[in-house]
Design a protein around this motif. Sequence first.
Motif, PDB file in Angstrom:
ATOM      1  N   THR A 113       0.842  -1.190   0.000  1.00  0.00           N
ATOM      2  CA  THR A 113       0.000   0.000   0.000  1.00  0.00           C
ATOM      3  C   THR A 113       0.878   1.241   0.000  1.00  0.00           C
ATOM      4  O   THR A 113       1.811   1.339   0.786  1.00  0.00           O
ATOM      5  CB  THR A 113      -0.912   0.033   1.245  1.00  0.00           C
ATOM      6  N   SER A 114       0.576   2.177  -0.888  1.00  0.00           N
ATOM      7  CA  SER A 114       1.302   3.444  -0.921  1.00  0.00           C
ATOM      8  C   SER A 114       0.432   4.519  -0.278  1.00  0.00           C
ATOM      9  O   SER A 114      -0.575   4.949  -0.856  1.00  0.00           O
ATOM     10  CB  SER A 114       1.653   3.855  -2.349  1.00  0.00           C
TER      11      SER A 114
ATOM     12  N   ILE B 172      -2.623  11.428  -2.482  1.00  0.00           N
ATOM     13  CA  ILE B 172      -2.767  12.187  -3.729  1.00  0.00           C
ATOM     14  C   ILE B 172      -4.145  11.939  -4.337  1.00  0.00           C
ATOM     15  O   ILE B 172      -4.808  12.883  -4.793  1.00  0.00           O
ATOM     16  CB  ILE B 172      -1.638  11.821  -4.723  1.00  0.00           C
ATOM     17  N   ALA B 173      -4.602  10.710  -4.337  1.00  0.00           N
ATOM     18  CA  ALA B 173      -5.924  10.381  -4.887  1.00  0.00           C
ATOM     19  C   ALA B 173      -7.019  11.107  -4.111  1.00  0.00           C
ATOM     20  O   ALA B 173      -7.968  11.641  -4.705  1.00  0.00           O
ATOM     21  CB  ALA B 173      -6.151   8.876  -4.851  1.00  0.00           C
TER      22      ALA B 173
ATOM     23  N   VAL C 235       1.232   7.532   0.146  1.00  0.00           N
ATOM     24  CA  VAL C 235       1.378   8.740  -0.666  1.00  0.00           C
ATOM     25  C   VAL C 235       0.385   8.718  -1.823  1.00  0.00           C
ATOM     26  O   VAL C 235      -0.308   9.713  -2.081  1.00  0.00           O
ATOM     27  CB  VAL C 235       2.825   8.885  -1.196  1.00  0.00           C
ATOM     28  N   ASP C 236       0.283   7.577  -2.527  1.00  0.00           N
ATOM     29  CA  ASP C 236      -0.665   7.471  -3.639  1.00  0.00           C
ATOM     30  C   ASP C 236      -2.102   7.665  -3.154  1.00  0.00           C
ATOM     31  O   ASP C 236      -2.907   8.336  -3.817  1.00  0.00           O
ATOM     32  CB  ASP C 236      -0.538   6.121  -4.344  1.00  0.00           C
ATOM     33  N   GLU C 237      -2.425   7.094  -1.996  1.00  0.00           N
ATOM     34  CA  GLU C 237      -3.769   7.276  -1.439  1.00  0.00           C
ATOM     35  C   GLU C 237      -4.029   8.738  -1.104  1.00  0.00           C
ATOM     36  O   GLU C 237      -5.111   9.269  -1.375  1.00  0.00           O
ATOM     37  CB  GLU C 237      -3.941   6.414  -0.182  1.00  0.00           C
TER      38      GLU C 237
ATOM     39  N   ARG D  20      -6.969  14.794  -5.110  1.00  0.00           N
ATOM     40  CA  ARG D  20      -7.515  14.994  -6.451  1.00  0.00           C
ATOM     41  C   ARG D  20      -9.055  14.903  -6.424  1.00  0.00           C
ATOM     42  O   ARG D  20      -9.742  15.686  -7.041  1.00  0.00           O
ATOM     43  CB  ARG D  20      -6.939  13.980  -7.418  1.00  0.00           C
TER      44      ARG D  20
END
Length: 82
Positions: free
Chosen positions: A65-66, A72-73, A68-70, A76
């Motif tokens: 699990t990232s 950013i999502a 950071v990606d969560e 957005r």
Amino acid sequence: MESKSVRIIEGGKLIIPAAFRRDLGMNVGDTVIVENVGGELRIRSRRSAIANAQRLMRQLVPEGTSVVDEFIAERRAEAERE
């Protein structure tokens, strides 16, 4: 566990024995974390405190699990709603 007797000097300063500083990777000018835990004074390097926090976070975040990606999502999606 090794222990040493040190004296508190003017201004509340105490000298951490050189062998302890070497073992802990502490150098002159470093910032350390000081905690009162159950009536005991604990001193550790900032690097040690950060490593401990990272270990704790790894236990909370599933493998692969990232965070950071969560994040950013989420940002957005929030921007699209505005």
